[in-house]
Design a protein around this motif. Sequence first.
Motif, PDB file in Angstrom:
ATOM      1  N   PRO A 156      -4.597  -8.143  -3.851  1.00 28.02           N
ATOM      2  CA  PRO A 156      -4.097  -7.060  -2.999  1.00 28.02           C
ATOM      3  C   PRO A 156      -4.232  -5.672  -3.629  1.00 28.02           C
ATOM      4  O   PRO A 156      -4.539  -4.703  -2.938  1.00 28.02           O
ATOM      5  N   TYR A 174      -0.367 -12.139 -13.509  1.00 36.21           N
ATOM      6  CA  TYR A 174       0.710 -12.719 -12.707  1.00 36.21           C
ATOM      7  C   TYR A 174       1.953 -11.828 -12.715  1.00 36.21           C
ATOM      8  O   TYR A 174       2.779 -11.897 -11.827  1.00 36.21           O
ATOM      9  N   TRP A 186       5.726 -14.041  -4.083  1.00 36.10           N
ATOM     10  CA  TRP A 186       4.520 -13.473  -4.716  1.00 36.10           C
ATOM     11  C   TRP A 186       4.911 -12.343  -5.670  1.00 36.10           C
ATOM     12  O   TRP A 186       4.406 -12.244  -6.782  1.00 36.10           O
ATOM     13  N   PRO A 221       2.586  -7.724  -9.972  1.00 36.16           N
ATOM     14  CA  PRO A 221       3.366  -7.325  -8.791  1.00 36.16           C
ATOM     15  C   PRO A 221       4.814  -6.970  -9.111  1.00 36.16           C
ATOM     16  O   PRO A 221       5.422  -6.183  -8.393  1.00 36.16           O
ATOM     17  N   GLY A 281      -5.036 -18.474  -8.429  1.00 37.66           N
ATOM     18  CA  GLY A 281      -3.710 -17.859  -8.377  1.00 37.66           C
ATOM     19  C   GLY A 281      -3.765 -16.406  -8.808  1.00 37.66           C
ATOM     20  O   GLY A 281      -3.183 -15.527  -8.175  1.00 37.66           O
ATOM     21  N   LEU A 282      -4.515 -16.145  -9.859  1.00 40.78           N
ATOM     22  CA  LEU A 282      -4.637 -14.776 -10.371  1.00 40.78           C
ATOM     23  C   LEU A 282      -5.225 -13.853  -9.309  1.00 40.78           C
ATOM     24  O   LEU A 282      -4.777 -12.723  -9.131  1.00 40.78           O
ATOM     25  N   VAL A 337       0.310  -2.156   1.342  1.00 37.71           N
ATOM     26  CA  VAL A 337      -0.852  -3.020   1.194  1.00 37.71           C
ATOM     27  C   VAL A 337      -0.684  -4.301   2.006  1.00 37.71           C
ATOM     28  O   VAL A 337      -1.585  -4.713   2.745  1.00 37.71           O
ATOM     29  N   PHE A 390      -4.059 -13.808 -17.899  1.00 38.52           N
ATOM     30  CA  PHE A 390      -3.290 -14.488 -16.856  1.00 38.52           C
ATOM     31  C   PHE A 390      -1.867 -13.953 -16.802  1.00 38.52           C
ATOM     32  O   PHE A 390      -1.339 -13.650 -15.737  1.00 38.52           O
ATOM     33  N   LYS A 407      -9.034 -29.480 -18.095  1.00 38.10           N
ATOM     34  CA  LYS A 407      -9.045 -28.106 -18.556  1.00 38.10           C
ATOM     35  C   LYS A 407      -9.726 -27.186 -17.541  1.00 38.10           C
ATOM     36  O   LYS A 407      -9.230 -26.101 -17.223  1.00 38.10           O
ATOM     37  N   LEU A 464      -4.054 -25.725 -22.928  1.00 36.03           N
ATOM     38  CA  LEU A 464      -5.456 -25.806 -22.565  1.00 36.03           C
ATOM     39  C   LEU A 464      -6.019 -24.436 -22.227  1.00 36.03           C
ATOM     40  O   LEU A 464      -7.216 -24.244 -22.145  1.00 36.03           O
ATOM     41  N   LEU A 485      -7.562 -26.838 -14.392  1.00 41.33           N
ATOM     42  CA  LEU A 485      -6.423 -25.969 -14.668  1.00 41.33           C
ATOM     43  C   LEU A 485      -6.838 -24.503 -14.643  1.00 41.33           C
ATOM     44  O   LEU A 485      -6.184 -23.663 -14.017  1.00 41.33           O
ATOM     45  N   HIS A 486      -7.948 -24.217 -15.325  1.00 41.11           N
ATOM     46  CA  HIS A 486      -8.409 -22.826 -15.341  1.00 41.11           C
ATOM     47  C   HIS A 486      -8.783 -22.346 -13.955  1.00 41.11           C
ATOM     48  O   HIS A 486      -8.504 -21.199 -13.594  1.00 41.11           O
ATOM     49  N   VAL A 496      -7.565 -23.395 -11.053  1.00 40.84           N
ATOM     50  CA  VAL A 496      -6.353 -23.189 -10.265  1.00 40.84           C
ATOM     51  C   VAL A 496      -5.660 -21.883 -10.672  1.00 40.84           C
ATOM     52  O   VAL A 496      -5.273 -21.071  -9.830  1.00 40.84           O
ATOM     53  N   LEU A 497      -5.551 -21.688 -11.991  1.00 40.36           N
ATOM     54  CA  LEU A 497      -4.904 -20.464 -12.473  1.00 40.36           C
ATOM     55  C   LEU A 497      -5.693 -19.221 -12.047  1.00 40.36           C
ATOM     56  O   LEU A 497      -5.107 -18.180 -11.740  1.00 40.36           O
ATOM     57  N   ALA A 498      -7.023 -19.347 -12.019  1.00 43.13           N
ATOM     58  CA  ALA A 498      -7.849 -18.198 -11.646  1.00 43.13           C
ATOM     59  C   ALA A 498      -7.690 -17.872 -10.167  1.00 43.13           C
ATOM     60  O   ALA A 498      -7.598 -16.695  -9.792  1.00 43.13           O
ATOM     61  N   MET A 550      -2.680 -12.889  -6.895  1.00 42.76           N
ATOM     62  CA  MET A 550      -1.726 -11.923  -7.434  1.00 42.76           C
ATOM     63  C   MET A 550      -2.329 -10.521  -7.522  1.00 42.76           C
ATOM     64  O   MET A 550      -1.662  -9.524  -7.260  1.00 42.76           O
ATOM     65  N   VAL A 551      -3.581 -10.447  -7.962  1.00 39.96           N
ATOM     66  CA  VAL A 551      -4.183  -9.156  -8.261  1.00 39.96           C
ATOM     67  C   VAL A 551      -5.027  -8.641  -7.094  1.00 39.96           C
ATOM     68  O   VAL A 551      -5.190  -7.423  -6.918  1.00 39.96           O
ATOM     69  N   LEU A 561      -2.889  -6.229   4.882  1.00 43.39           N
ATOM     70  CA  LEU A 561      -3.451  -7.567   4.680  1.00 43.39           C
ATOM     71  C   LEU A 561      -2.999  -8.527   5.772  1.00 43.39           C
ATOM     72  O   LEU A 561      -3.722  -9.461   6.121  1.00 43.39           O
TER      73      LEU A 561
END
Lengths: 308, 287
Positions: free
Chosen positions: B38, A127, A184, A130, B31-32, A141, A123, B21, A116, B24-25, B27-29, B35-36, A145
């Motif tokens: 910090p 991900y 993480w 890190p 999460g992103l 960092v 992405f 869809k 999907l 999902l996007h 949730v992934l965003a 991750m990014v 935080l």
Amino acid sequence: MTARPQDAALRRGRRAARLRRAVTGWGFVSPFTILFAVFMAGPVLISLAMSFTDMRSADVRDPLGVNFVGLDQYAKVFGDPLFLKASGNTAFFVLVGVPLTMAAGLAVALGLNSGLTRFKTVFRVGYYLPVVTSIVAVSVVWRFLLQPDTGLVNGLLGLVGVDGPNWLDDENLSLPSLVVMAAWRNLGFQMVIFLAGLQAIPANLYEAARLDGASRRQQFRHVTLPMLRPTMLFVAVITTISYLQFFEESYVMTQGGPLNSTLSVSFHVFKQFGFGNYGYASAMSYVLFVAIVALSLLWFRLLKRKDQ
Amino acid sequence: MSAVTTVDSPAKRRPRDRVAKLVLHAVLAVGLLVMVGPFLWMLLSSFKSEGEIREVPPTWWPRRLTIGNYADLFDRLDFPAYFTNSVVVATAVTAGNLVLCSAAGYALAKMRFPGRGTLLGLVLGTVMVPGMVTFVPLFVLVSKMGLTNTFAGLILPFLVGAFGVFFMRQFIQSIPDELIESARIDGAGEVRIFWRIILPLCRPALATLGILTFLGSWNNFLWPLVIATTEDKYTLPVALALYSVGQNETDYGLLLAGSVVVVVPVLVVFILLQRHFVRGIATTGLK
């Protein structure tokens, strides 16, 4: 009988060929082998030898001062309250950290593999970021935080009315904080491996399952999970080996504190090395080595394919 | 593209799937962002003044941009020197691994010679050895050799690695024997075959191994922390680690700017080469 001289010549030729092969082969591997022997294999053996002695840093200059002490250092290891504390912390790190990181990595991989998703590359790169960054920089960092009043984490918690704690200075929260940070930092690696594993599952298995009337959940349980077993084994072993050695996180984030709540076995070894207790540090590192081998074997037993 | 799509494609346009869809996007965003985020915050804050960094509540965008923190890296610390040291060490370690591990990998994959199996077993056997086991003897050895606080002391212990050999061997095994045989019949020596046939075919594997080794060396800090005893031999992570665990709690801006200098080159390289990277790691994982 008459063929004898030719036989001898043939044998000589073969021997020459074998010799030539040996010379070329070793020619190619010897630069690697020498460096490997001096800087890896040698130290592994020396460390084992050291663990049966009372060697200290002062003995480096005067090796005659070293005494063989048998298993004394090992006995000392298991009577050392700090080692036991460090083992407990390391066990917590592994028991919580490995499943947490694997679950997170698998979840992201499943999300990205569900068909999907757009922006897959964005992405995947995000991900994974890190994983490639320096732990020292990451910890700088994260220490910001996680700061109690000026940190972003507690700032965000404040928005929903939660009074955030002092993450790294609380004896009960410091280790869990490091576990989450490690998850993480490492889940991107797991994600990449899981993605490769998922993409290797043949599509017709899902088709067959669907024809049999399997729901999505059933497909996941009876197709995806069993087919992912080898990948899971690999990820579990790699992550366990690395988490059992956890050290850098605690060195740069908390220096093992507060009250040794984040002291790990590797950190304890490093500290003993710093105090000059070389024999003792070696014995402790070998205990860790045995734990790593034992846990890896355990994973193999748990996750190896049923039909094998 | 993937299995689940083919299974669900007839039903793809159902509204329920559109919701799924979207969720999902989302949730992934989120999460992103976790991750990014910090790193974004680090980058933005490195341009803030010392006072703004400590403000409660914390800010995202700098109110007033300043490059004072970066100027400090030059004025108060010798960051260009640490940067050069990091580049020198990482380059040497990477070059050594690429050449020596692929040479050994070639012999282990394609030649028969006595001791081959033993060597391979020995290399694989060290994979589970924790770093701390070799740490103490290695330190003693390097000090005995008089290499403390030298580039040689920083580089030599990492010049080859078990992973590199194993990785190159796996890749070279997939090169067809006929290619090598026909070159031998044409009279090419082993060195020539290695240089002209094997290495060019190994380009993707070399790229992956090269990136992994470079990153590992660039981010390595425990060994250089112990071996580099004077400032002129510090690598970036050592300088940053010593500076951040010391009593310099007050220099937030400086620490953040330093972290940016450590992280950003790596991120740029990674994003540019991510294809090699991800593919290479995935294949090592499956073999």
